[in-house]
Design an enzyme around this catalytic site. Structure first.
Site, PDB file in Angstrom:
ATOM      1  NE  ARG A 111     -20.029  65.256  35.892  1.00  0.00           N
ATOM      2  CZ  ARG A 111     -20.557  64.366  36.740  1.00  0.00           C
ATOM      3  NH1 ARG A 111     -20.499  63.073  36.480  1.00  0.00           N
ATOM      4  NH2 ARG A 111     -21.192  64.784  37.825  1.00  0.00           N
ATOM      5  CB  SER A 165     -20.083  69.836  39.802  1.00  0.00           C
ATOM      6  OG  SER A 165     -20.813  69.001  40.640  1.00  0.00           O
ATOM      7  CD  GLU A 186     -19.430  68.666  35.902  1.00  0.00           C
ATOM      8  OE1 GLU A 186     -19.132  67.964  36.875  1.00  0.00           O
ATOM      9  OE2 GLU A 186     -20.587  69.013  35.639  1.00  0.00           O
TER      10      GLU A 186
HETATM   11  N1  EPU Z   1     -18.434  67.661  50.573  1.00  0.00           N
HETATM   12  C1  EPU Z   1     -17.970  68.539  51.532  1.00  0.00           C
HETATM   13  N2  EPU Z   1     -18.237  69.871  51.367  1.00  0.00           N
HETATM   14  C2  EPU Z   1     -18.947  70.345  50.336  1.00  0.00           C
HETATM   15  C3  EPU Z   1     -19.405  69.443  49.340  1.00  0.00           C
HETATM   16  C4  EPU Z   1     -19.143  68.101  49.478  1.00  0.00           C
HETATM   17  O1  EPU Z   1     -17.349  68.142  52.496  1.00  0.00           O
HETATM   18  O2  EPU Z   1     -19.161  71.551  50.283  1.00  0.00           O
HETATM   19  C5  EPU Z   1     -18.197  66.221  50.758  1.00  0.00           C
HETATM   20  C6  EPU Z   1     -19.523  65.501  51.058  1.00  0.00           C
HETATM   21  O3  EPU Z   1     -19.815  65.509  52.429  1.00  0.00           O
HETATM   22  C7  EPU Z   1     -19.235  64.103  50.547  1.00  0.00           C
HETATM   23  C8  EPU Z   1     -18.323  64.354  49.357  1.00  0.00           C
HETATM   24  O4  EPU Z   1     -17.760  65.644  49.542  1.00  0.00           O
HETATM   25  O5  EPU Z   1     -18.546  63.353  51.501  1.00  0.00           O
HETATM   26  C9  EPU Z   1     -19.058  64.277  48.028  1.00  0.00           C
HETATM   27  O6  EPU Z   1     -20.123  65.220  47.999  1.00  0.00           O
HETATM   28  P1  EPU Z   1     -21.466  64.978  47.164  1.00  0.00           P
HETATM   29  O7  EPU Z   1     -22.051  63.643  47.443  1.00  0.00           O
HETATM   30  O8  EPU Z   1     -22.329  66.160  47.348  1.00  0.00           O
HETATM   31  O9  EPU Z   1     -20.991  64.865  45.665  1.00  0.00           O
HETATM   32  P2  EPU Z   1     -19.862  65.623  44.819  1.00  0.00           P
HETATM   33  O10 EPU Z   1     -18.716  64.700  44.655  1.00  0.00           O
HETATM   34  O11 EPU Z   1     -19.594  66.962  45.402  1.00  0.00           O
HETATM   35  C10 EPU Z   1     -20.724  64.639  42.556  1.00  0.00           C
HETATM   36  C11 EPU Z   1     -21.092  65.186  41.192  1.00  0.00           C
HETATM   37  C12 EPU Z   1     -22.479  65.825  41.261  1.00  0.00           C
HETATM   38  C13 EPU Z   1     -23.475  64.773  41.706  1.00  0.00           C
HETATM   39  C14 EPU Z   1     -23.049  64.249  43.076  1.00  0.00           C
HETATM   40  C15 EPU Z   1     -23.931  63.131  43.569  1.00  0.00           C
HETATM   41  C16 EPU Z   1     -18.989  65.788  40.140  1.00  0.00           C
HETATM   42  C17 EPU Z   1     -18.096  66.896  39.702  1.00  0.00           C
HETATM   43  N3  EPU Z   1     -20.105  66.158  40.765  1.00  0.00           N
HETATM   44  O12 EPU Z   1     -20.610  65.781  43.416  1.00  0.00           O
HETATM   45  O13 EPU Z   1     -22.808  66.250  39.952  1.00  0.00           O
HETATM   46  O14 EPU Z   1     -24.784  65.305  41.794  1.00  0.00           O
HETATM   47  O15 EPU Z   1     -21.689  63.711  42.980  1.00  0.00           O
HETATM   48  O16 EPU Z   1     -23.639  61.961  42.882  1.00  0.00           O
HETATM   49  O17 EPU Z   1     -18.676  64.622  39.891  1.00  0.00           O
HETATM   50  C18 EPU Z   1     -22.806  68.080  38.457  1.00  0.00           C
HETATM   51  O18 EPU Z   1     -22.040  67.415  37.758  1.00  0.00           O
HETATM   52  O19 EPU Z   1     -23.177  69.241  38.127  1.00  0.00           O
HETATM   53  C19 EPU Z   1     -23.239  67.527  39.719  1.00  0.00           C
HETATM   54  C20 EPU Z   1     -23.986  68.218  40.572  1.00  0.00           C
END
Ligand code: EPU
Length: 349
Positions: free
Chosen positions: A165, A234, A330
């Site tokens: 990012r 995010s 972010e």
């Molecule tokens: N999780 C939870 N609770 C929640 C959300 C997530 O326990 O409310 C856990 C999920 O179960 C999983 C882990 O956290 O084990 C990661 O969750 P997820 O795969 O949804 O991805 P993220 O890390 O929350 C990142 C990016 C997203 C992108 C997703 C998929 C960042 C800040 N965000 O989110 O990007 O779509 O991975 O690759 O790196 C964005 O930047 O706007 C965005 C949506």
């Protein structure tokens, strides 16, 4: 002879131009569509302006916004050599439409980044990423219009300093010019990136179309549509902590998701931390945490940016006191003078 006249508006509402639906007004907004119009931007204005793409990662914190430049260059060109499709896209092309264009024309690699809101020109600024892919992986170079010299120049992928990012455009070049075109190199020898949680459920044969369909399904299930529930994806970055810190935390929370980094540090899931802090679905006034993905904040009632900032600070405080971890936003915070940061604006609760 056709003379192009740049669209300029004064005392202009930005509420429909930011996906958090925050009310804010700019004294002046410029919509340059080509190099000639870029050169007409007055230097007195570009000195203190904010460059707005589709406003999907921007929070206007105050009622008054700075001068806005909304680059409006469009067009896509495709070239190829033996090994790569070389695709040049202008900054105002919509990101998801661009991904569709590539996949529908047999040019693969960006399918994991389907449905990310925003424009092509904004994508490299924060090096958008999802489901195991970052846009920087596929960028060959970037064309940049520099406000001071009023000239175009190219930055190679290495020059761009892509990181999680982050990029040169968010750091040293912030506010100093405009990305006019992004030049992609998509290898003709396609390699699936399908190890991210959820994508590994795709039945074989694994095709770019199947990955794209799955990514879209996963995103649509968790991430709210800004027109219905105003949000900026995010809101915070996933925090990176030292191995030591991680080991101690993991003893306490063995089921905590984590991603080990090449340098030994460990990236944690901010959404999980917020959920464990008891805030998933929590709502105060017109602002809340999404029920299905705690990393997304929603401005339910079109409240002022300051209310969203206060709410974000409240979340930071809760996560800090439970885990001793600082969540960095972010989303970019824009005050009346331009880019600002959450700590200065934040009202601790
Ligand atoms: N999780 C939870 N609770 C929640 C959300 C997530 O326990 O409310 C856990 C999920 O179960 C999983 C882990 O956290 O084990 C990661 O969750 P997820 O795969 O949804 O991805 P993220 O890390 O929350 C990142 C990016 C997203 C992108 C997703 C998929 C960042 C800040 N965000 O989110 O990007 O779509 O991975 O690759 O790196 C964005 O930047 O706007 C965005 C949506």
């Amino acid at each position: 002879m056709i003379v192009s006249v740049m669209k300029i508006r004064t005392n202009f509402s930005l509420q429909t131009l930011n996906s958090l639906n925050v009310p804010a007004n700019t004294p002046e907004i410029f919509f340059p569509t080509n190099l000639e119009e870029l050169s007409e931007l007055p230097q007195s204005k570009t000195a203190k302006c904010y460059i707005l793409g589709e406003g999907t990662n921007t929070l206007f914190c105050e009622k008054s916004a700075p001068v806005i430049i909304k680059p409006s260059l469009v067009g896509i060109e495709v070239f190829e050599n033996e090994a790569f499709f070389l695709i040049s896209a202008a900054c105002a092309e919509n990101w998801h439409d661009f991904v569709l264009f590539c996949v529908n024309n047999g040019m693969y690699g960006l399918e994991n980044l389907a449905l990310i809101p925003g424009s092509v020109g904004a994508a490299p600024v924060q090096n958008i990423g999802a489901y195991g892919v970052e846009v920087g992986d596929f960028i060959e170079r970037i064309t940049w219009f520099d406000f001071a010299s009023q000239k175009l120049s190219d930055f190679s992928k290495t020059d761009c300093q892509f990181a999680y990012r982050n990029s040169l455009f968010k750091q040293a070049l912030s506010g100093r010019g405009i990305i006019t075109h992004v030049h992609f190199a998509l290898p003709k020898a396609w390699q699936a990136v399908d190890s991210y949680q959820g994508l590994n459920e795709i039945d074989s044969p694994i095709t770019p179309q199947a990955i794209m369909a799955k990514v879209m399904q996963l995103r649509q299930a968790k991430l709210p549509e800004p027109k219905q529930l105003p949000n900026a994806g995010s809101f915070f970055k996933n925090p990176v902590v030292t191995a030591d810190f991680f080991n101690k935390l993991q003893k306490k929370y063995p089921s905590m998701p984590f991603y080990k980094q090449a340098n030994g540090a460990v990236k944690l899931a901010a959404g999980w931390l917020i959920e464990q802090a008891g805030l998933k679905g929590f709502r105060e006034g017109g602002v809340g945490v999404h029920e299905k993905q705690a990393l997304v904040l929603i401005n339910y009632e079109g409240r002022l940016g300051q209310e969203v900032v206060d709410f974000a600070c409240f979340i930071q405080d809760k996560v800090r006191s439970k885990f001793n971890i600082n969540l960095d936003p972010e989303v970019r915070f824009i005050g009346s003078d331009g880019l600002t940061d959450i700590t200065r604006l934040g009202v601790k609760k």
